[in-house]
Write a protein that holds these residues in place. Structure first.
Motif, PDB file in Angstrom:
ATOM      1  N   GLY A   1      -6.891  -4.995 -18.032  1.00  8.67           N
ATOM      2  CA  GLY A   1      -5.490  -5.257 -17.706  1.00  8.67           C
ATOM      3  C   GLY A   1      -4.604  -4.010 -17.704  1.00  8.67           C
ATOM      4  N   TRP A   2      -5.232  -2.825 -17.595  1.00  8.18           N
ATOM      5  CA  TRP A   2      -4.441  -1.596 -17.527  1.00  8.18           C
ATOM      6  C   TRP A   2      -3.840  -1.435 -16.136  1.00  8.18           C
ATOM      7  CZ3 TRP A   2      -9.353   1.542 -19.164  1.00  8.18           C
ATOM      8  CH2 TRP A   2      -9.640   1.289 -20.514  1.00  8.18           C
ATOM      9  N   GLY A   3      -2.611  -0.892 -16.082  1.00  6.83           N
ATOM     10  CA  GLY A   3      -1.982  -0.604 -14.800  1.00  6.83           C
ATOM     11  C   GLY A   3      -2.261   0.831 -14.360  1.00  6.83           C
ATOM     12  N   LEU A   4      -2.455   1.024 -13.042  1.00  2.01           N
ATOM     13  CA  LEU A   4      -2.705   2.359 -12.485  1.00  2.01           C
ATOM     14  C   LEU A   4      -1.545   2.800 -11.613  1.00  2.01           C
ATOM     15  CD1 LEU A   4      -6.335   2.286 -10.970  1.00  2.01           C
ATOM     16  CD2 LEU A   4      -5.648   2.717 -13.329  1.00  2.01           C
ATOM     17  N   PHE A   5      -1.275   4.117 -11.612  1.00  6.05           N
ATOM     18  CA  PHE A   5      -0.335   4.700 -10.648  1.00  6.05           C
ATOM     19  C   PHE A   5      -1.086   5.809  -9.919  1.00  6.05           C
ATOM     20  CE2 PHE A   5       4.271   5.072  -9.639  1.00  6.05           C
ATOM     21  CZ  PHE A   5       4.196   6.114  -8.726  1.00  6.05           C
ATOM     22  N   LEU A   6      -1.051   5.793  -8.582  1.00  8.85           N
ATOM     23  CA  LEU A   6      -1.731   6.813  -7.785  1.00  8.85           C
ATOM     24  C   LEU A   6      -0.688   7.715  -7.142  1.00  8.85           C
ATOM     25  CD1 LEU A   6      -4.340   4.540  -5.899  1.00  8.85           C
ATOM     26  CD2 LEU A   6      -4.457   5.458  -8.224  1.00  8.85           C
ATOM     27  N   LEU A   7      -0.666   8.971  -7.557  1.00  7.94           N
ATOM     28  CA  LEU A   7       0.316   9.938  -7.041  1.00  7.94           C
ATOM     29  C   LEU A   7      -0.406  11.013  -6.236  1.00  7.94           C
ATOM     30  CD1 LEU A   7       3.235  11.176  -7.091  1.00  7.94           C
ATOM     31  CD2 LEU A   7       2.541  12.420  -9.152  1.00  7.94           C
ATOM     32  N   GLY A   8       0.138  11.326  -5.050  1.00  7.16           N
ATOM     33  CA  GLY A   8      -0.372  12.451  -4.277  1.00  7.16           C
ATOM     34  C   GLY A   8      -1.192  12.028  -3.072  1.00  7.16           C
ATOM     35  N   ALA A   9      -1.885  13.018  -2.486  1.00  4.74           N
ATOM     36  CA  ALA A   9      -2.649  12.911  -1.237  1.00  4.74           C
ATOM     37  C   ALA A   9      -1.688  12.742  -0.060  1.00  4.74           C
ATOM     38  CB  ALA A   9      -3.673  11.781  -1.302  1.00  4.74           C
ATOM     39  N   ALA A  10      -2.239  12.771   1.144  1.00  4.45           N
ATOM     40  CA  ALA A  10      -1.404  12.689   2.345  1.00  4.45           C
ATOM     41  C   ALA A  10      -0.765  11.303   2.434  1.00  4.45           C
ATOM     42  CB  ALA A  10      -2.262  12.972   3.572  1.00  4.45           C
ATOM     43  N   GLU A  11       0.324  11.221   3.195  1.00  2.00           N
ATOM     44  CA  GLU A  11       1.060   9.963   3.370  1.00  2.00           C
ATOM     45  C   GLU A  11       0.105   8.816   3.724  1.00  2.00           C
ATOM     46  OE1 GLU A  11       4.460  10.509   2.779  1.00  2.00           O
ATOM     47  OE2 GLU A  11       4.271   8.348   2.510  1.00  2.00           O
ATOM     48  N   GLY A  12       0.188   7.733   3.008  1.00  2.00           N
ATOM     49  CA  GLY A  12      -0.625   6.554   3.329  1.00  2.00           C
ATOM     50  C   GLY A  12      -1.964   6.491   2.616  1.00  2.00           C
ATOM     51  N   VAL A  13      -2.449   7.628   2.142  1.00  2.00           N
ATOM     52  CA  VAL A  13      -3.798   7.652   1.538  1.00  2.00           C
ATOM     53  C   VAL A  13      -3.818   6.905   0.199  1.00  2.00           C
ATOM     54  CG1 VAL A  13      -5.561   9.150   0.512  1.00  2.00           C
ATOM     55  CG2 VAL A  13      -4.568   9.728   2.732  1.00  2.00           C
ATOM     56  N   ALA A  14      -2.817   7.139  -0.661  1.00  2.00           N
ATOM     57  CA  ALA A  14      -2.814   6.485  -1.982  1.00  2.00           C
ATOM     58  C   ALA A  14      -2.739   4.964  -1.827  1.00  2.00           C
ATOM     59  CB  ALA A  14      -1.667   7.004  -2.840  1.00  2.00           C
TER      60      ALA A  14
ATOM     61  N   ALA B   1     -12.250  -4.144  -4.375  1.00  2.00           N
ATOM     62  CA  ALA B   1     -13.463  -4.063  -5.192  1.00  2.00           C
ATOM     63  C   ALA B   1     -13.254  -4.692  -6.572  1.00  2.00           C
ATOM     64  CB  ALA B   1     -13.889  -2.604  -5.344  1.00  2.00           C
ATOM     65  N   ASN B   2     -12.007  -4.708  -7.045  1.00  2.00           N
ATOM     66  CA  ASN B   2     -11.710  -5.196  -8.405  1.00  2.00           C
ATOM     67  C   ASN B   2     -10.540  -6.177  -8.353  1.00  2.00           C
ATOM     68  OD1 ASN B   2     -13.420  -3.085  -9.968  1.00  2.00           O
ATOM     69  ND2 ASN B   2     -12.121  -1.844  -8.641  1.00  2.00           N
ATOM     70  N   PRO B   3     -10.814  -7.430  -7.964  1.00  6.24           N
ATOM     71  CA  PRO B   3      -9.713  -8.388  -7.841  1.00  6.24           C
ATOM     72  C   PRO B   3      -8.949  -8.483  -9.159  1.00  6.24           C
ATOM     73  CG  PRO B   3     -11.759  -9.299  -6.967  1.00  6.24           C
ATOM     74  CD  PRO B   3     -12.114  -8.011  -7.641  1.00  6.24           C
ATOM     75  N   GLY B   4      -7.629  -8.515  -9.062  1.00  3.05           N
ATOM     76  CA  GLY B   4      -6.811  -8.606 -10.274  1.00  3.05           C
ATOM     77  C   GLY B   4      -6.369  -7.245 -10.790  1.00  3.05           C
ATOM     78  N   LEU B   5      -6.921  -6.150 -10.213  1.00  3.05           N
ATOM     79  CA  LEU B   5      -6.513  -4.810 -10.645  1.00  3.05           C
ATOM     80  C   LEU B   5      -5.011  -4.616 -10.405  1.00  3.05           C
ATOM     81  CD1 LEU B   5      -7.141  -1.840 -11.515  1.00  3.05           C
ATOM     82  CD2 LEU B   5      -7.533  -1.360  -9.089  1.00  3.05           C
ATOM     83  N   ARG B   6      -4.302  -4.134 -11.435  1.00  2.00           N
ATOM     84  CA  ARG B   6      -2.868  -3.890 -11.296  1.00  2.00           C
ATOM     85  C   ARG B   6      -2.610  -2.440 -10.918  1.00  2.00           C
ATOM     86  NH1 ARG B   6       0.981  -4.114 -15.004  1.00  2.00           N
ATOM     87  NH2 ARG B   6      -0.433  -3.616 -16.707  1.00  2.00           N
ATOM     88  N   VAL B   7      -2.061  -2.240  -9.702  1.00  4.94           N
ATOM     89  CA  VAL B   7      -1.608  -0.905  -9.317  1.00  4.94           C
ATOM     90  C   VAL B   7      -0.085  -0.963  -9.377  1.00  4.94           C
ATOM     91  CG1 VAL B   7      -1.590   0.863  -7.519  1.00  4.94           C
ATOM     92  CG2 VAL B   7      -3.643  -0.517  -7.876  1.00  4.94           C
ATOM     93  N   THR B   8       0.495  -0.271 -10.346  1.00  3.48           N
ATOM     94  CA  THR B   8       1.936  -0.427 -10.568  1.00  3.48           C
ATOM     95  C   THR B   8       2.749   0.500  -9.672  1.00  3.48           C
ATOM     96  OG1 THR B   8       2.094   1.171 -12.380  1.00  3.48           O
ATOM     97  CG2 THR B   8       1.497  -1.079 -12.982  1.00  3.48           C
ATOM     98  N   GLY B   9       2.087   1.404  -8.960  1.00  3.74           N
ATOM     99  CA  GLY B   9       2.805   2.251  -8.022  1.00  3.74           C
ATOM    100  C   GLY B   9       1.879   3.185  -7.271  1.00  3.74           C
ATOM    101  N   VAL B  10       2.268   3.525  -6.034  1.00  4.23           N
ATOM    102  CA  VAL B  10       1.610   4.589  -5.270  1.00  4.23           C
ATOM    103  C   VAL B  10       2.715   5.431  -4.650  1.00  4.23           C
ATOM    104  CG1 VAL B  10      -0.467   3.250  -4.678  1.00  4.23           C
ATOM    105  CG2 VAL B  10       1.465   3.225  -3.129  1.00  4.23           C
ATOM    106  N   TRP B  11       2.501   6.746  -4.578  1.00  9.33           N
ATOM    107  CA  TRP B  11       3.516   7.624  -4.012  1.00  9.33           C
ATOM    108  C   TRP B  11       2.835   8.917  -3.596  1.00  9.33           C
ATOM    109  CZ3 TRP B  11       8.037   6.688  -2.123  1.00  9.33           C
ATOM    110  CH2 TRP B  11       8.952   7.720  -1.899  1.00  9.33           C
TER     111      TRP B  11
END
Ligand code: UDP
Length: 239
Positions: free
Chosen positions: A98-111, A121-131
């Motif tokens: 139940g940990w939340g992930l934030f993905l920062l960086g890479a080219a526009e749209g990649v995160a 691949a991991n239903p229920g995975l919480r991604v709390t932000g991408v930027w």
């Protein structure tokens, strides 16, 4: 153990996932760095980068060159721990815990694409932000505010080394995130924007050669590899 003055932890991939869980349970900021020969050679010329690596909570042995060097210097590391392997493994554990992930960086749209792939691949995975953003100082305040508001447990930063690792070190105390890790091109691999070397090449310690063939403009940076080999052999002879 220090490798040419850079700390490298003798840890396995499975142990790293467990340590991430312990860091989250403990609270407070923790920084992980994925050390490879390019990191080591860059840190020898860049005191700020060296200080970041020395202050990191975990320096993972991410590169066949490091395993070779550890054997030459008589303190063999057990396993290569690649950032690109860890991202999907940590995402799987995050969905279980139940940990939340934030993905920062890479080219526009990649995160965003990487997040969608990880969630499929991991239903229920919480991604709390991408930027995507950039490591440019002008964007730092707004990016920090964005991450603080998202309250992730884990932050992956894909700005390339050493920018990503310095970015985390500068901001770790105020992000409110327990686990932060620079991941280089890992989001590109997860999103399918770049292709990793086949397993047999990884096992043969040739991932760098695949990278050079796909991205030949890296040749100048990759001169760090033979320079690293020479520095390791010199260190061995001086002992
Ligand atoms: N990147 C970025 N902003 C930058 C520089 C790099 O988002 O100003 C991203 C780039 O798109 C890629 C990652 O950072 O996703 C760098 O990956 P690379 O494999 O080059 O990492 P390195 O080998 O430098 O650690």
């Amino acid at each position: 153990m220090p490798l040419l003055s850079v700390p490298v932890h003798n840890i396995t991939t499975a142990e790293t996932v467990a340590r991430i869980g312990a860091f989250i349970a403990e609270g407070g900021p923790h920084q992980l760095c994925t050390v490879n020969p390019e990191f080591v050679m860059a840190a020898r010329r860049d005191a700020e980068f060296m200080a970041v690596l020395r202050a990191a909570d975990l320096c993972l042995p991410d590169g066949a060159g490091l395993l070779w060097a550890s054997r030459v210097l008589g303190q063999p590391l057990r396993e290569r721990v690649a950032g690109s392997d860890l991202v999907p493994l940590v995402a799987a554990e995050a969905s279980r815990q139940g940990w939340g992930l934030f993905l920062l960086g890479a080219a526009e749209g990649v995160a965003g694409k990487a997040a969608a792939t990880l969630q499929t691949a991991n239903p229920g995975l919480r991604v709390t932000g991408v930027w995507a953003g950039s490591p440019h100082p002008a964007e730092e305040e707004s990016i920090v505010a964005r991450i603080r508001a998202a309250h992730p447990h884990i932050l992956f930063v894909a700005y390339g080394a050493p920018a990503q690792d310095k970015w985390i070190a500068r901001n770790r105390a105020r992000l409110g995130v327990p686990v932060m890790m620079g991941v280089g091109g890992a989001l590109d691999f997860v999103a399918g924007a770049a292709v990793r070397a086949p397993r047999w090449m990884q096992r043969a310690g040739l991932e760098w050669l695949h990278r050079l063939a796909r991205e030949p403009w890296r040749w100048r940076r990759m001169l760090a590899l033979p320079q690293f080999a020479v520095a390791v052999l010199r260190e061995r002879l001086e002992r």
